[in-house]
Design a protein around this motif. Structure first.
Motif, PDB file in Angstrom:
ATOM      1  N   MET A   1       5.063   1.977   8.263  1.00  0.00           N
ATOM      2  CA  MET A   1       3.736   2.274   8.737  1.00  0.00           C
ATOM      3  C   MET A   1       3.701   1.984  10.230  1.00  0.00           C
ATOM      4  O   MET A   1       4.200   0.988  10.693  1.00  0.00           O
TER       5      MET A   1
ATOM      6  N   SER B   1      -2.801  -2.184   3.796  1.00  0.00           N
ATOM      7  CA  SER B   1      -2.893  -1.044   2.878  1.00  0.00           C
ATOM      8  C   SER B   1      -3.808  -1.369   1.694  1.00  0.00           C
ATOM      9  O   SER B   1      -4.596  -0.516   1.257  1.00  0.00           O
TER      10      SER B   1
ATOM     11  N   TYR C   1      -7.365  -1.163   2.896  1.00  0.00           N
ATOM     12  CA  TYR C   1      -7.750   0.250   3.036  1.00  0.00           C
ATOM     13  C   TYR C   1      -8.118   0.839   1.672  1.00  0.00           C
ATOM     14  O   TYR C   1      -9.132   1.520   1.530  1.00  0.00           O
TER      15      TYR C   1
END
Length: 123
Positions: A1, A72, A75
């Protein structure tokens, strides 16, 4: 990422906040400051973590310190709450709420009628 993907995640959450909660602002941090009270406490904390990660991702040395799995997960939590429902799901939910309320009213009324009849000695 990469830093770009972290920023894209923050932008997506900010866009959903504007779309669903009607909160204005330039970025996710600004929208959280203006309308964070509209979010549940856990989702607000996850969105705050995502906003801080987006700010840190702008600096390459700070980007290395980010826990990308945690970002993540934050999110995903924000998306689960903010993802807008479709028109059909909203209509179905409304109809189920109306039907449940009407059914409860019928059951309570029938119970009261039976209670009054039993009290008066007709049953």
């Amino acid at each position: 990422m990469s830093a770009v993907s972290v920023q894209q995640m923050a932008d997506r959450v900010a866009g959903l906040m504007e779309e669903r909660l009607k909160v204005r602002g330039k970025g996710l941090a600004d929208k959280l400051r203006r309308g964070g009270r509209l979010l549940p406490r856990k989702v607000r904390a996850e969105a705050q973590l995502l906003a801080e990660a987006a700010e840190r991702a702008k600096v390459p040395k700070l980007m290395l310190q980010l826990d990308l799995e945690r970002v993540s997960a934050a999110y995903d939590a924000c998306l689960r709450y903010l993802r807008p429902l479709g028109r059909g799901a909203r209509a179905r939910g409304y109809l189920l709420n109306v039907a449940a309320g009407s059914g409860l009213a019928v059951v309570v009324t029938a119970g009261l009628v039976v209670t009054v009849l039993a009290w008066r000695g007709f049953l």
